[in-house]
Design a protein around this motif. Sequence first.
Motif, short mmCIF file in Angstrom:
data_model
loop_
_atom_site.label_atom_id
_atom_site.label_comp_id
_atom_site.label_asym_id
_atom_site.label_seq_id
_atom_site.Cartn_x
_atom_site.Cartn_y
_atom_site.Cartn_z
N LEU A 273 0.83 -1.21 0.00
CA LEU A 273 0.00 0.00 0.00
C LEU A 273 0.87 1.26 0.00
N GLU A 274 1.88 1.26 0.86
CA GLU A 274 2.78 2.42 0.90
C GLU A 274 3.45 2.63 -0.44
N GLN A 275 3.89 1.53 -1.04
CA GLN A 275 4.58 1.64 -2.33
C GLN A 275 3.64 2.17 -3.41
N ILE A 276 2.38 1.75 -3.35
CA ILE A 276 1.43 2.23 -4.35
C ILE A 276 1.23 3.74 -4.17
N LYS B 11 -8.46 -0.01 1.19
CA LYS B 11 -7.77 1.10 1.87
C LYS B 11 -7.65 2.30 0.94
N LEU B 12 -7.31 2.04 -0.31
CA LEU B 12 -7.16 3.14 -1.27
C LEU B 12 -8.50 3.83 -1.49
N GLU C 30 -10.99 4.04 0.61
CA GLU C 30 -11.28 4.86 1.80
C GLU C 30 -10.63 6.23 1.69
N GLU C 31 -9.36 6.24 1.29
CA GLU C 31 -8.64 7.50 1.16
C GLU C 31 -9.32 8.44 0.16
N VAL C 32 -9.69 7.87 -0.98
CA VAL C 32 -10.26 8.69 -2.05
C VAL C 32 -11.63 9.23 -1.63
N LEU C 33 -12.42 8.40 -0.94
CA LEU C 33 -13.73 8.85 -0.49
C LEU C 33 -13.58 10.00 0.51
N LYS C 34 -12.54 9.94 1.32
CA LYS C 34 -12.30 11.02 2.28
C LYS C 34 -12.09 12.35 1.58
N GLN C 35 -11.54 12.28 0.36
CA GLN C 35 -11.33 13.52 -0.41
C GLN C 35 -12.57 13.88 -1.22
N ASN C 36 -13.69 13.21 -0.92
CA ASN C 36 -14.94 13.46 -1.64
C ASN C 36 -14.82 13.20 -3.13
N LYS C 37 -14.06 12.19 -3.48
CA LYS C 37 -13.96 11.85 -4.89
C LYS C 37 -14.52 10.46 -5.14
N GLN C 38 -14.84 10.20 -6.41
CA GLN C 38 -15.44 8.91 -6.76
C GLN C 38 -14.39 7.87 -7.13
N VAL C 39 -14.80 6.62 -7.00
CA VAL C 39 -13.93 5.51 -7.38
C VAL C 39 -14.67 4.63 -8.39
N LEU C 40 -13.96 4.26 -9.43
CA LEU C 40 -14.49 3.24 -10.36
C LEU C 40 -13.69 1.96 -10.14
#
Length: 817
Positions: free
Chosen positions: A288-291, A317-318, A320-330
């Motif tokens: 995860l850190e490397q990504i 985990k990734l 979760e991070e993106v949702l915290k920034q109020n962005k969408q994930v596909l």
Amino acid sequence: MPNFIDVILPIPLEKLFTYSITEAEANFLKPGMRVSVPFGKSKIYTAIVHSVHNIAPVVYEAKDIHQILDETPVVMQTQLQHWHWISRYYMCSVGEVMRAALPSAFLLESETIITKNKDRVVNDEDLKDDEFLVYEALHHQSSLKIQDLMSILDKKNVLPVIKRLLEKNAITVEEEIYEKYKPKLVRYVKLHSSFSSEKALQNLLEELGRARKQKEVVLALFSISAQTKKPVKVSDLTNQSGASSTIVKALIDKDILEEYFIQTDRVQYEGEENESSKQLNEHQEKALEQIEQSFQSQNITLLHGVTSSGKTEIYVKLIEEVLKQNKQVLYLLPEIALTTQLVNRLQNYFGEQVSVFHSKYSVNERVEVWNNMLDNSPKAQVILGARSSVLLPFHNLGLIIVDEEHEQSYKQFDPAPRYHARDTAIVLANMFKAKTLLGSATPSLESYYNAMQNKYGFVELNQRYNNVMMPDVELIDIKDKHKRKRMNGHFSDRMIEEMTETLEEGHQIILFQNRRGFSPIVECNTCGHSPQCPNCDVSLTFHQYKNELRCHYCGYHMAMQQQCQACGSVEIDSKGFGTEQVEEEVKALFPNHKVARMDLDTTRGKYGYEKIITALEQQEIDILVGTQMLTKGLDFRNVKLVGIMNADNMLNFPDFRAHERSFQLMLQVAGRAGRTDKRGKVLIQTYNPYHRILQQVSTNNYVEMFNEQMNDRHNYKYPPLYRLIKITLKHRDFNKVNFAADWYTKSLRQVFRDNVLGPEFPPVSRIRNLYHKNILVKIPPKQSLSKTKEAIIKINNSFQSVKDFRPVRVVLNVDNY
Ligand code: ADP
Ligand code: ZN
Ligand code: ZN
């Protein structure tokens, strides 16, 4: 000043089309709204507004539009841009992209067929006059074309009426039969009601005194229901009591136990508390850190993680991070890997924020997802979907995950747009400045190559979660086994040995055979004739279950022949073998175990796929026989042995990727074995155990496979070094196809010289009465892709301008692999 709009029509038309509108309409219309327009002599289409302007078309007089269908745009600006990219890159019309993107309920046109919505009774008073006329007509005729409605209503402008009826749920738009996500049927047992009294129970236990095993099962049932105070699953019962399902079945047959099924709807999110995501182990944490680090400098990163290494938990985990920034994930998955197992897993973490987009969903459900996305609803923050979900209206994408990125099914072959969802996703991500993570245990050569060239970031995860060992792979030389008479049908003695042992230990088995049907080809032993499809140049395959011969290309079928059609001999034999035959043989070899089959034939019906998966999960099946469907991301804990019945028919497939694909397929199937504490075993039967690919599979050596395959690709000028565009010409007349293909090839050769291959008839050269002929254009690494395409389009245009060639269908397929 006159006002015009340019619109996208959902047809293979290269240019946008211009219509005339009023001043008021010009003030109202915005790009992305739908209008209904007349086209040609009598057609009506739904079109998407591309731009509003004042320039009259030069070569034709602009017609008026019929009607505006939307108050606000249903397609977003970014989507339109993305569609244009797809159309340019994959050499198709924007209209074809539009057709693939929009749910069919958005695309009413003269050919659309409507039917009454049977699930709903509509009050006549709720309908306007014109709506009533249509509704009434549907009482007399089960389905109507929109064209018919024009005469019923005596006007051309009928789409608004249809639209209103659709909104009132009075009618539905006909489509292929889609199935809803299916309920999961779980098998439960309880004590038969006749033993509910204390006394009856005492008697029963005494009676069972001698049948020790059965008594244990009854007692286990008691203790489980006392503990949990809930219905008892058969699988829990067998696990707890250590008894086999045969014993449970015996009790059911004796009417001591009663079985029943409870539907657990797997997709409907029940609004339970969200689970928090799992604590990653050190390897996952590091990956995860490397990504994250790689995303600092790279937009695309490849995660090469062995099967069962816990990639999904890293994705979580990734996300979760993106949702915290109020962005969408596909989150993209191959169609078939989009199982309810995974949907559940994600809904447990992200609850209502997850929307699923799947071709098996009904039109209404797909429209709902689309509308939620347009509104940027909280329900559409994590989009989990198959190929076509790259075409949805995203607002602010932050991350795209392409899981199982090597999967062939990401590429659409027919009809246009012939796009690759992974590559199209990368372009989509760029438009949003979002990141893309490609994940696979067996990356495609092109992605791995890009990573090695530092075009993509690269992260590896070599440990299975919980340090589960990689399965032990053993190659079995069936040529030798045949010689020494150690074969029983298609099973070697080793295979039978291991199967027996696995079953005795109470574990499950998966057998993989890369073909469906019983024994595909039927051949006369006297004259060698094998029945052919009259429409396609291909042998018919035998399907035992229906006792018929079928064509896999066009669906033609006839009853199995008792005599050879050519010579009359009754000695008809079957060559090759498929899943059905393996199933038959297993049943004969292990008559006391439950055998099931998973292939296109058994999963076609309602709930087919889900039922089999659930049954395997619940350990109701001991041995599952299947095709590549088995390879996709399923997580079965109790499967300990995987058998590959015949590796050779994969390896010998006539395609430049056959070796790469075989490696991926076999490693993925192998990945189903031993996902928990016990080490899994994989047996591969082959005539050629020294084949490099088999050696590489047995040592799990991706890098060696990659290097050797790249060497071949280099020598033979194939992707990912060279790129390919395949051009297929089709016509019913053999001579015409030949002539046209020669002309086309000659023109291409003048530009591309030696990098044109063909024209060639494919192995199956006649499909649905059309002859096919292929030309392949190879594009060297330094040659401009866009210039190449321009040149091809120019040649294609001259080709189309020859009157004689016009009826020949031309299919352009960019990156046809
Ligand atoms: P992959 O996608 O790499 O094949 P999965 O993500 O499906 O692997 O993980 C395999 C199994 O291990 C799953 O059952 C998953 O729930 C479990 N698992 C993975 N990571 C963790 C973790 N950090 N904590 C608990 N269980 C985990
Ligand atoms: Zn056919
Ligand atoms: Zn014959």
